[in-house]
Structure formats: C-alpha cells, structure tokens
Design a protein around this motif. Structure first.
Motif, PDB file in Angstrom:
ATOM      1  N   THR A  57       0.903  -1.523   0.007  1.00 54.86           N
ATOM      2  CA  THR A  57       0.132   0.652   0.061  1.00 54.86           C
ATOM      3  C   THR A  57       1.074   0.965   0.033  1.00 54.86           C
ATOM      4  O   THR A  57       2.192   1.258   0.785  1.00 54.86           O
ATOM      5  CB  THR A  57      -0.738  -0.063   1.648  1.00 54.86           C
ATOM      6  OG1 THR A  57      -0.214  -0.380   2.342  1.00 54.86           O
ATOM      7  CG2 THR A  57      -2.186  -1.391   1.036  1.00 54.86           C
ATOM      8  N   TYR A  58       0.389   2.355  -0.744  1.00 59.64           N
ATOM      9  CA  TYR A  58       0.714   3.347  -0.419  1.00 59.64           C
ATOM     10  C   TYR A  58       0.368   4.960  -0.470  1.00 59.64           C
ATOM     11  O   TYR A  58      -0.745   5.123  -1.062  1.00 59.64           O
ATOM     12  CB  TYR A  58       1.464   3.395  -1.953  1.00 59.64           C
ATOM     13  CG  TYR A  58       2.428   4.932  -2.256  1.00 59.64           C
ATOM     14  CD1 TYR A  58       2.279   5.694  -3.650  1.00 59.64           C
ATOM     15  CD2 TYR A  58       3.396   5.233  -1.847  1.00 59.64           C
ATOM     16  CE1 TYR A  58       3.133   6.827  -4.159  1.00 59.64           C
ATOM     17  CE2 TYR A  58       4.428   6.047  -1.698  1.00 59.64           C
ATOM     18  CZ  TYR A  58       3.926   6.858  -2.777  1.00 59.64           C
ATOM     19  OH  TYR A  58       5.152   7.832  -3.159  1.00 59.64           O
ATOM     20  N   TYR A  59       0.770   6.027   0.412  1.00 56.16           N
ATOM     21  CA  TYR A  59      -0.593   6.509   0.840  1.00 56.16           C
ATOM     22  C   TYR A  59       0.443   7.790   0.984  1.00 56.16           C
ATOM     23  O   TYR A  59       1.117   8.248   0.761  1.00 56.16           O
ATOM     24  CB  TYR A  59      -0.696   6.745   2.256  1.00 56.16           C
ATOM     25  CG  TYR A  59      -1.876   5.171   2.787  1.00 56.16           C
ATOM     26  CD1 TYR A  59      -0.284   4.218   2.981  1.00 56.16           C
ATOM     27  CD2 TYR A  59      -2.810   5.486   3.242  1.00 56.16           C
ATOM     28  CE1 TYR A  59      -1.273   3.078   3.487  1.00 56.16           C
ATOM     29  CE2 TYR A  59      -3.490   4.111   2.630  1.00 56.16           C
ATOM     30  CZ  TYR A  59      -2.916   3.122   3.430  1.00 56.16           C
ATOM     31  OH  TYR A  59      -3.798   1.797   3.794  1.00 56.16           O
ATOM     32  N   ALA A  60      -0.826   9.368   0.304  1.00 58.58           N
ATOM     33  CA  ALA A  60      -0.116  10.174   0.701  1.00 58.58           C
ATOM     34  C   ALA A  60       0.524  10.566   1.646  1.00 58.58           C
ATOM     35  O   ALA A  60      -0.641  10.250   2.683  1.00 58.58           O
ATOM     36  CB  ALA A  60      -1.486  11.932  -0.012  1.00 58.58           C
ATOM     37  N   ASN A  61       1.009  11.997   1.752  1.00 57.05           N
ATOM     38  CA  ASN A  61       1.633  11.823   3.293  1.00 57.05           C
ATOM     39  C   ASN A  61       0.082  12.884   3.908  1.00 57.05           C
ATOM     40  O   ASN A  61       0.410  12.477   5.292  1.00 57.05           O
ATOM     41  CB  ASN A  61       2.671  13.487   3.151  1.00 57.05           C
ATOM     42  CG  ASN A  61       4.276  11.972   2.294  1.00 57.05           C
ATOM     43  OD1 ASN A  61       4.063  11.126   2.837  1.00 57.05           O
ATOM     44  ND2 ASN A  61       5.076  13.180   2.486  1.00 57.05           N
ATOM     45  N   SER A  62      -0.491  12.826   3.425  1.00 58.55           N
ATOM     46  CA  SER A  62      -1.858  13.950   3.820  1.00 58.55           C
ATOM     47  C   SER A  62      -3.121  12.959   4.595  1.00 58.55           C
ATOM     48  O   SER A  62      -2.946  13.368   5.363  1.00 58.55           O
ATOM     49  CB  SER A  62      -2.258  15.371   2.884  1.00 58.55           C
ATOM     50  OG  SER A  62      -2.805  14.129   2.229  1.00 58.55           O
TER      51      SER A  62
END
Length: 124
Positions: A57-62
C-alpha cells in the motif's frame, strides 16, 4: 471496466467514513487500485494505492496514519477507511484502476479507468 464508488457523506471533524469501490471481474483483481480526491478549484490528487494482491500500500503524506486502503478481490471491491477526518479532506473521492502494475503512480493521468466519484464533506 466499470467502477462504482460509494460510501461518501457528511461527517463532523474527527469522524470516520468507509468508502467502497465495486469493480468488475478479472480486470479488477489483476490491477493496481487507487483512490484520488478533488476539491473545488483544485487539481485531482492522489490519496492511496494498493497492489493487485493487497500486500503493498502507498499513501499520500496528508492521509498517512489516518486512512487505510484495502481490497477484497473475491468481492471485486476496494475500500478506503478514513479516520480522524479533517475539513481539508472535503472533496469528491474517486477510485481508479492502473493497468501497468505501477503501485507508486501518483498522477491521475497514469490511471486508466475511473469510477464516478462520491462526495465526502467534513464539517468543522
């Protein structure tokens, strides 16, 4: 390929929502899934993505630490659990398919198929 996003709504700051994205068949389970959002007057921005097997999984920092992306390939459905919502999370949320296996693709132009969007409104 058809994608149907649902689960949006109005919630107070600090609250939670779960978005769902229902897709079709083998195309769904063999491709990267992503969530994007677009607020009025702003560019569509990356939120999260998940590999076809659900392991990466990969997320935006926000949204890191607050949102969780997951998928159930048997149900051809992806999810976005959102916690500790903030007014700045207010946007139309879209799910999308990326067909080249690029889990770290963050530009909306890199995704190939899109759902219709679901509105999330967070009141202060």
């Amino acid at each position: 390929v058809q994608l149907q996003a649902s689960g949006g709504g109005l919630v107070q700051a600090g609250g939670s929502l779960r978005l769902s994205c229902a897709g079709s068949g083998r195309t769904f389970s063999s491709n990267v899934m992503g969530w994007f959002r677009q607020a009025p007057g702003k560019e569509r921005e990356f939120v999260a993505s998940i590999s076809r097997d659900g392991v990466i999984t990969y997320y935006a920092n926000s949204v890191k630490e607050r949102f969780t992306i997951s998928r159930d390939n048997a149900k051809t459905t992806a999810y976005l659990r959102m916690h500790s919502l903030k007014p700045e999370d207010t946007a139309v949320y879209y799910c999308a398919l990326e067909t080249r296996g690029r889990i770290y693709a963050k530009q909306w132009t890199e995704y190939d198929y899109w759902g219709q969007g679901t509105q999330v409104t967070v009141s202060s």
